[in-house]
Design a protein around this motif. Structure first.
Motif, PDB file in Angstrom:
ATOM      1  N   ASN A   1      88.330 -51.047  58.784  1.00  0.00           N
ATOM      2  CA  ASN A   1      89.613 -50.917  58.106  1.00  0.00           C
ATOM      3  C   ASN A   1      90.631 -50.091  58.882  1.00  0.00           C
ATOM      4  N   VAL A   2      90.260 -49.589  60.075  1.00  0.00           N
ATOM      5  CA  VAL A   2      91.208 -48.863  60.922  1.00  0.00           C
ATOM      6  C   VAL A   2      91.030 -49.349  62.361  1.00  0.00           C
TER       7      VAL A   2
ATOM      8  N   PRO B   1      98.591 -55.103  61.331  1.00  0.00           N
ATOM      9  CA  PRO B   1      97.184 -54.962  60.918  1.00  0.00           C
ATOM     10  C   PRO B   1      96.509 -56.326  60.798  1.00  0.00           C
ATOM     11  N   TYR B   2      95.299 -56.415  61.289  1.00  0.00           N
ATOM     12  CA  TYR B   2      94.562 -57.673  61.212  1.00  0.00           C
ATOM     13  C   TYR B   2      93.962 -57.836  59.818  1.00  0.00           C
ATOM     14  N   HIS B   3      93.307 -58.935  59.601  1.00  0.00           N
ATOM     15  CA  HIS B   3      92.746 -59.299  58.295  1.00  0.00           C
ATOM     16  C   HIS B   3      91.929 -58.162  57.683  1.00  0.00           C
ATOM     17  N   CYS B   4      92.255 -57.768  56.476  1.00  0.00           N
ATOM     18  CA  CYS B   4      91.566 -56.732  55.697  1.00  0.00           C
ATOM     19  C   CYS B   4      91.638 -55.344  56.324  1.00  0.00           C
ATOM     20  N   SER B   5      92.549 -55.137  57.242  1.00  0.00           N
ATOM     21  CA  SER B   5      92.694 -53.826  57.871  1.00  0.00           C
ATOM     22  C   SER B   5      93.677 -52.986  57.066  1.00  0.00           C
ATOM     23  N   ALA B   6      93.348 -51.717  56.883  1.00  0.00           N
ATOM     24  CA  ALA B   6      94.217 -50.818  56.136  1.00  0.00           C
ATOM     25  C   ALA B   6      95.245 -50.154  57.041  1.00  0.00           C
ATOM     26  N   LEU B   7      94.840 -49.822  58.257  1.00  0.00           N
ATOM     27  CA  LEU B   7      95.692 -49.010  59.119  1.00  0.00           C
ATOM     28  C   LEU B   7      95.485 -49.385  60.573  1.00  0.00           C
ATOM     29  N   ASP B   8      96.585 -49.465  61.311  1.00  0.00           N
ATOM     30  CA  ASP B   8      96.553 -49.711  62.747  1.00  0.00           C
ATOM     31  C   ASP B   8      97.281 -48.542  63.402  1.00  0.00           C
ATOM     32  N   ILE B   9      96.593 -47.817  64.267  1.00  0.00           N
ATOM     33  CA  ILE B   9      97.179 -46.674  64.967  1.00  0.00           C
ATOM     34  C   ILE B   9      97.321 -47.065  66.435  1.00  0.00           C
ATOM     35  N   GLY B  10      98.545 -47.114  66.899  1.00  0.00           N
ATOM     36  CA  GLY B  10      98.802 -47.452  68.293  1.00  0.00           C
ATOM     37  C   GLY B  10      99.221 -46.221  69.067  1.00  0.00           C
TER      38      GLY B  10
ATOM     39  N   ARG C   1     100.457 -52.374  53.021  1.00  0.00           N
ATOM     40  CA  ARG C   1     100.953 -51.804  51.766  1.00  0.00           C
ATOM     41  C   ARG C   1     100.091 -52.152  50.569  1.00  0.00           C
ATOM     42  N   ARG C   2      99.226 -53.174  50.723  1.00  0.00           N
ATOM     43  CA  ARG C   2      98.315 -53.519  49.623  1.00  0.00           C
ATOM     44  C   ARG C   2      97.094 -52.603  49.604  1.00  0.00           C
ATOM     45  N   VAL C   3      96.862 -51.885  50.701  1.00  0.00           N
ATOM     46  CA  VAL C   3      95.688 -51.008  50.798  1.00  0.00           C
ATOM     47  C   VAL C   3      96.087 -49.542  50.711  1.00  0.00           C
ATOM     48  N   LEU C   4      97.125 -49.145  51.443  1.00  0.00           N
ATOM     49  CA  LEU C   4      97.581 -47.755  51.461  1.00  0.00           C
ATOM     50  C   LEU C   4      98.972 -47.648  50.842  1.00  0.00           C
ATOM     51  N   SER C   5      99.122 -46.731  49.898  1.00  0.00           N
ATOM     52  CA  SER C   5     100.437 -46.498  49.307  1.00  0.00           C
ATOM     53  C   SER C   5     101.299 -45.736  50.312  1.00  0.00           C
ATOM     54  N   GLN C   6     102.588 -45.631  50.012  1.00  0.00           N
ATOM     55  CA  GLN C   6     103.493 -44.872  50.876  1.00  0.00           C
ATOM     56  C   GLN C   6     103.053 -43.410  50.949  1.00  0.00           C
ATOM     57  N   GLU C   7     102.608 -42.835  49.826  1.00  0.00           N
ATOM     58  CA  GLU C   7     102.134 -41.449  49.821  1.00  0.00           C
ATOM     59  C   GLU C   7     100.910 -41.283  50.713  1.00  0.00           C
ATOM     60  N   GLU C   8      99.961 -42.222  50.621  1.00  0.00           N
ATOM     61  CA  GLU C   8      98.754 -42.143  51.453  1.00  0.00           C
ATOM     62  C   GLU C   8      99.101 -42.292  52.933  1.00  0.00           C
ATOM     63  N   SER C   9     100.041 -43.162  53.241  1.00  0.00           N
ATOM     64  CA  SER C   9     100.472 -43.333  54.631  1.00  0.00           C
ATOM     65  C   SER C   9     101.117 -42.050  55.152  1.00  0.00           C
TER      66      SER C   9
END
Length: 118
Positions: free
Chosen positions: A19-20, A48-57, A73-81
């Motif tokens: 997921n990351v 983000p690829y399929h079912c990924s929550a976060l991509d850190i570049g 945005r379907r996995v992490l809310s703005q607050e969580e991000s």
């Protein structure tokens, strides 16, 4: 043709590999210019690829390392991000507070250390 249709929806049926995703793109150690203007920042952007929550570049440019966080945005809310961004900032402050490599290793450079273990 039928085989292609059967495999076309494979991504939606396959479990997530993780997921990351973290990517690092090394850039040139020297400044870049375009039409005479110096490139000051290079912000990595990803999808983000399929079912990924976060991509850190991570992207290096002229001795600087810049980060780009792209969240689903379907996995992490703005607050969580925003919380992840604050954790990254805190970790970078901790790294910046560390002594230079030369001081931490008693004056030996990385090149010296690599020769010792070669």
């Amino acid at each position: 043709m039928i085989a292609n249709r059967q495999h076309a929806d494979l991504a939606s049926r396959a479990p997530a590999a993780g997921n990351v995703l973290i990517s690092n793109v090394p850039g040139p150690p020297i400044p870049l210019y375009m039409a005479g203007a110096r490139m000051v920042h290079c912000h990595p952007v990803s999808i983000p690829y399929h079912c990924s929550a976060l991509d850190i570049g991570c992207k290096a440019n002229a001795g600087l390392l810049e980060f780009g966080l792209t969240a689903c945005r379907r996995v992490l809310s703005q607050e969580e991000s925003n919380e992840r961004v604050e954790h990254l900032r805190a970790a970078l402050r901790d790294i910046e507070a560390l002594p230079p490599v030369e001081q931490a290793s008693g004056g030996a450079s990385v090149a010296d250390a690599s020769r010792r273990y070669a």
